[in-house]
Scaffold this motif. Structure first.
Motif, mmCIF file in Angstrom:
data_model
loop_
_atom_site.group_PDB
_atom_site.id
_atom_site.type_symbol
_atom_site.label_atom_id
_atom_site.label_comp_id
_atom_site.label_asym_id
_atom_site.label_seq_id
_atom_site.Cartn_x
_atom_site.Cartn_y
_atom_site.Cartn_z
ATOM 1 N N GLN A 26 0.825 -1.221 0.000
ATOM 2 C CA GLN A 26 0.000 0.000 0.000
ATOM 3 C C GLN A 26 0.855 1.266 0.000
ATOM 4 O O GLN A 26 0.346 2.355 -0.208
ATOM 5 C CB GLN A 26 -0.926 -0.008 1.219
ATOM 6 C CG GLN A 26 -1.901 -1.176 1.227
ATOM 7 C CD GLN A 26 -2.866 -1.117 0.073
ATOM 8 O OE1 GLN A 26 -3.700 -0.218 0.016
ATOM 9 N NE2 GLN A 26 -2.756 -2.047 -0.863
ATOM 10 N N PRO A 35 2.593 -0.079 10.469
ATOM 11 C CA PRO A 35 1.241 -0.043 9.904
ATOM 12 C C PRO A 35 0.455 1.162 10.424
ATOM 13 O O PRO A 35 0.653 1.593 11.564
ATOM 14 C CB PRO A 35 0.603 -1.339 10.409
ATOM 15 C CG PRO A 35 1.696 -2.199 10.888
ATOM 16 C CD PRO A 35 2.863 -1.321 11.202
ATOM 17 N N HIS A 39 -3.771 0.750 6.687
ATOM 18 C CA HIS A 39 -3.602 -0.714 6.597
ATOM 19 C C HIS A 39 -4.735 -1.426 7.319
ATOM 20 O O HIS A 39 -5.242 -2.444 6.860
ATOM 21 C CB HIS A 39 -2.251 -1.131 7.194
ATOM 22 C CG HIS A 39 -1.089 -0.566 6.451
ATOM 23 N ND1 HIS A 39 -0.450 0.585 6.860
ATOM 24 C CD2 HIS A 39 -0.475 -0.959 5.316
ATOM 25 C CE1 HIS A 39 0.513 0.857 6.010
ATOM 26 N NE2 HIS A 39 0.520 -0.051 5.054
ATOM 27 N N ALA A 56 -1.026 -9.861 4.896
ATOM 28 C CA ALA A 56 -0.570 -8.474 4.902
ATOM 29 C C ALA A 56 0.601 -8.333 3.936
ATOM 30 O O ALA A 56 1.405 -9.258 3.755
ATOM 31 C CB ALA A 56 -0.167 -8.055 6.312
ATOM 32 N N GLU A 57 0.675 -7.181 3.335
ATOM 33 C CA GLU A 57 1.641 -6.911 2.266
ATOM 34 C C GLU A 57 3.099 -7.185 2.649
ATOM 35 O O GLU A 57 3.440 -7.288 3.844
ATOM 36 C CB GLU A 57 1.530 -5.441 1.882
ATOM 37 C CG GLU A 57 2.073 -4.498 2.953
ATOM 38 C CD GLU A 57 1.568 -3.071 2.763
ATOM 39 O OE1 GLU A 57 0.344 -2.865 2.908
ATOM 40 O OE2 GLU A 57 2.371 -2.181 2.482
ATOM 41 N N LEU A 72 5.699 -1.164 4.360
ATOM 42 C CA LEU A 72 5.522 -1.751 5.685
ATOM 43 C C LEU A 72 6.820 -2.457 6.072
ATOM 44 O O LEU A 72 7.542 -2.981 5.201
ATOM 45 C CB LEU A 72 4.377 -2.761 5.585
ATOM 46 C CG LEU A 72 3.567 -3.128 6.824
ATOM 47 C CD1 LEU A 72 3.019 -1.897 7.509
ATOM 48 C CD2 LEU A 72 2.411 -4.050 6.420
#
Ligand SMILES: Cc1cc2nc3c(=O)[nH]c(=O)nc-3n(C[C@H](O)[C@H](O)[C@H](O)COP(=O)(O)O)c2cc1C
Length: 370
Positions: A26, A35, A39, A56-57, A72
């Motif tokens: 993101q 985060p 997020h 999660a990315e 992140l």
């Protein structure tokens, strides 16, 4: 016949169905890798749709392993608490919270895609060899010490992920980032034990997986995302992916998430619906390991067929979930399986009436009163 809405288990974790959210950067942190509310909103609004898994990315295991300054991260203990907030919120709505641990290697030090270009100020990138990704800065070839420190960073990040409450860890070994760049002969020109033949080029992936496996709980699944092919003549191949998957399985890796490409600008990707699914099926049958399929899976019937035909054990969507955060609910309605989907009671009326409407259309009965 296995169904898209049937449960699935890896080690001690049971997934309520076969639909997951693929990791999506993101680029929305301030420059500290922690985060943010973005997020939280992004991931939880997808988790609440009834999916079983939210990854999660790409989360950088070291600051220089970030693609952009706004990635992140999980390189420090100060990241544990904000990640715990994310993992806890995903779990609270019934999805398995997972994290992708990443090092961007020679593709680091960039700006977010909506800005393009190199980060400013940038930083020295690392790679197996001093071979640049087309148009990017030339990385510094990693020393033995760099390699040992990076594997240790993956292990420390994995321990923090466990502390944060994530229940599955995925190692990012795809898309031309550090682990993938060790695998491919196009980016790995080393002639020491970390390069050369198949054994040498796969050593970094295998040693990282081995070390992470040893550091996380026995009942926690470990997944590795790979690019099953570089889509370039003379690059990493699907056959090599099958052999790598066999070795990773022997090291305690529980599933392979099968993507492709990203290592070379010369790639010729045969884009089309489910274009990476044949690679997933080849790894699944060739290595006898569960696989997650991803890439232009957009339709409920398409996803159902991938699972029913035994091509993959789970499907992941990325862009589909950007367009339609509640894609899993849509799929349940389309496939007549709203019974199998955990729709939160707060949203029940919206979806049960839609399911009822679909059924009513089928049997020609009037719509229920809302
Ligand atoms: C905005 C965006 C960010 C992405 N970030 C990541 C990432 O952090 N890690 C990763 O492995 N893949 C990443 N990808 C790739 C997706 O996870 C997925 O593999 C790819 O988009 C193909 O799936 P799709 O056709 O359903 O979008 C990203 C894709 C998008 C669209």
């Amino acid at each position: 016949m296995t169904d898209l809405f049937s449960p699935f288990a890896l080690r001690g974790v049971t997934f309520r169905n076969r639909i997951g959210v693929s990791p999506m950067c993101q680029y929305s942190c301030s420059e500290d890798g922690k985060p943010t509310d973005w997020h939280l909103a992004h991931l939880v609004s997808r988790a609440v749709s009834g999916v079983s898994l939210v990854i999660a990315e790409a989360s950088a295991v070291t600051p220089e392993g970030r693609i952009t300054p706004r990635d992140l991260g999980i390189w420090g203990d100060e990241h544990i608490r904000p990640h715990a907030r994310l993992a806890g919120a995903i779990a609270a709505v019934g999805a398995v919270p997972a994290i992708q641990l990443a090092h961007a290697g020679r593709k680091a030090s960039r700006r977010p895609p909506w800005e393009t270009g190199a980060a400013e100020p940038g930083w020295q990138t690392l790679g197996p060899s001093a071979v640049a990704f087309e148009g990017f800065a030339t990385p510094r070839a990693m020393s033995e010490e760099d390699i040992a420190a990076t594997i240790a960073a993956f292990v420390a990040a994995a321990r923090r992920s466990v502390q944060a409450g994530y229940r599955l860890i995925e190692l990012h070994g795809a898309h031309g980032y550090l682990m993938h760049s060790f695998l491919s002969p196009l980016s790995n020109r080393r002639n020491d034990r970390w390069g050369g033949d198949f054994e040498g080029r796969t050593r970094f992936a295998c040693e990282t997986a081995r070390a992470v496996r040893a550091a996380i709980p026995e009942d926690m699944p470990l997944v590795v995302r790979i690019s099953h092919t570089d889509w370039v003549e003379g690059g990493w191949t699907t056959e090599e992916s099958v052999e790598l998957a066999r070795r990773l399985k022997a090291l305690g890796v529980d599933a392979i998430d099968v993507s492709s490409g990203g290592l070379s600008a010369a790639q010729k990707v045969p884009l089309g619906p489910g274009y990476q699914v044949p690679g997933a099926a080849a790894v699944r049958s060739g290595a006898g390991i569960p696989v997650l399929a991803v890439g232009l899976i957009t339709e409920p019937e398409q996803a159902q067929a991938i699972i029913a035909e035994g091509k993959a054990d789970m499907v992941l969507l990325a862009r589909g979930f950007l367009r339609e955060p509640y894609w899993a609910m849509k799929a349940a309605v389309a496939l007549g399986r709203t019974d199998a989907l955990a729709i939160p009671p707060q949203y029940e009326r919206g979806w049960s009436s839609l399911g009822a409407m679909a059924m009513d259309r089928a049997v020609g009965e009037p719509l229920p009163a809302l």
